[in-house]
Write an enzyme that holds these catalytic residues in place. Structure first.
Site, PDB file in Angstrom:
ATOM      1  N   PRO A   2       0.811  -1.219   0.000  1.00 20.47           N
ATOM      2  CA  PRO A   2       0.000   0.000   0.000  1.00 20.47           C
ATOM      3  C   PRO A   2       0.849   1.276   0.000  1.00 20.47           C
ATOM      4  O   PRO A   2       1.715   1.454   0.856  1.00 20.47           O
ATOM      5  CB  PRO A   2      -0.810  -0.122   1.292  1.00 20.47           C
ATOM      6  CG  PRO A   2      -0.774  -1.580   1.639  1.00 20.47           C
ATOM      7  CD  PRO A   2       0.560  -2.052   1.174  1.00 20.47           C
ATOM      8  N   GLU A   3       0.619   2.125  -0.983  1.00 17.95           N
ATOM      9  CA  GLU A   3       1.222   3.458  -1.016  1.00 17.95           C
ATOM     10  C   GLU A   3       0.104   4.432  -1.340  1.00 17.95           C
ATOM     11  O   GLU A   3      -1.070   4.061  -1.337  1.00 17.95           O
ATOM     12  CB  GLU A   3       2.372   3.492  -2.027  1.00 17.95           C
ATOM     13  CG  GLU A   3       3.429   2.431  -1.709  1.00 17.95           C
ATOM     14  CD  GLU A   3       4.781   2.663  -2.364  1.00 17.95           C
ATOM     15  OE1 GLU A   3       5.057   3.790  -2.802  1.00 17.95           O
ATOM     16  OE2 GLU A   3       5.569   1.702  -2.408  1.00 17.95           O
ATOM     17  N   ASN A 165       7.927   2.492  -0.385  1.00 15.89           N
ATOM     18  CA  ASN A 165       9.203   1.942  -0.823  1.00 15.89           C
ATOM     19  C   ASN A 165       9.286   1.728  -2.330  1.00 15.89           C
ATOM     20  O   ASN A 165      10.358   1.852  -2.933  1.00 15.89           O
ATOM     21  CB  ASN A 165       9.476   0.620  -0.096  1.00 15.89           C
ATOM     22  CG  ASN A 165      10.938   0.422   0.203  1.00 15.89           C
ATOM     23  OD1 ASN A 165      11.655   1.386   0.459  1.00 15.89           O
ATOM     24  ND2 ASN A 165      11.384  -0.815   0.156  1.00 15.89           N
TER      25      ASN A 165
END
Length: 279
Positions: A2-3, A165
């Site tokens: 999840p971003e 990331n």
């Protein structure tokens, strides 16, 4: 993983399922809120803020959640079998007469007064997908500590909110700089383009089922998760090593030819493991 883009998608799935409807079921499976009951209240809206989700309900309450590495919210038509994981991983259930939202593996779940939302998200910098986006402020935040590495600064949600990331590694590749390059050493023209480039990537992916930063079919990412395969630009094997601030190490990918700047010695490169969730 999840971003900002996937959290944005989750918010709008939840909003579509719950907003404007009265809750007929509420089960918050964390000790602090085990007796909290939101049934009978109408869900007003679900909004994303960086990598946070804010579910606002009538009566001035907000259910704040954060997905971190592997949390998720799933929406099911009532009567359909839930398939997001074993039942012991469920942390929240919000149901209406026709659909149910189930939160799996949520490391952060808290019930706040809506007027106190700043306690949860007030520290965040400009949101890349939010109405408060301010590229000048984001750039000023990033450049405030010129000695800090580019990768760590991008992950710091106080600078700009929404990068995780994957986007960290991809942005560094597109900027032609290693994630270990001090921000003060990043050429001024590349630093200036950084906020806009980050926003462009997240906006391009917020409506896509599969994240892509390359524009190439079947080759979705330039470097993330691709070690030791060849770079899509130059053919050099992609490398991976841990990068962190001491509290948590994160696998970081880069091309040693296309990206200039300091990097760990080859002996420090993370060993490639088939079982690794990052590769």
């Amino acid at each position: 993983m999840p971003e900002g883009d996937t959290v944005w998608q989750a918010a709008w799935r939840l909003h579509d399922a719950l907003a404007g409807k009265t809750l007929t079921r509420c089960d918050l499976r964390v000790p602090r809120y085990a007796t909290a009951d939101l049934t009978g209240r109408t869900v007003l809206e679900i909004i994303p803020r960086g990598k946070h989700l804010l579910t606002r309900v009538e009566g001035g309450l907000t259910l704040h959640s954060h997905l971190r590495m592997d949390g998720s919210w799933k929406v099911y038509e009532n009567g359909r079998r839930w398939s997001g994981g074993p039942s012991h991983q469920i942390r929240a259930i919000l149901g209406t007469t026709d659909r149910t939202a189930v939160g799996y593996r949520l490391p952060v779940l808290e019930l706040l007064r809506t007027t106190d939302e700043h306690r949860a998200v007030g520290h965040l910098g400009p949101d890349l997908l939010g109405p408060d986006w301010d590229p000048d402020q984001a750039l000023a935040n990033l450049l405030a500590d010129p000695a800090r590495s580019l990768g760590e600064a991008l992950l710091d949600q106080r600078n700009l909110a929404g990068i995780g990331n994957v986007y960290k590694s991809e942005l560094c590749f597109l900027l032609g700089a290693t994630p270990w390059l001090p921000l003060g050493d990043l050429p001024a023209d590349r630093a200036t383009m950084l906020p806009g480039l980050a926003k462009k990537l997240l906006e391009a992916n917020r409506d896509r089922p599969v994240r892509s930063t390359t524009g190439r079919r079947g080759q979705n990412l330039f470097v993330y998760g691709r070690a030791p395969r060849p770079c899509l630009r130059c053919g050099t094997p992609i490398r991976v090593a841990d990068q962190g601030d001491g509290s948590r190490e994160r696998p970081t990918y880069w091309c040693p030819t296309c990206q200039l700047g300091p990097a760990p010695a080859p002996g420090a490169t993370r060993a490639r493991r088939k079982s690794s969730p990052y590769i």
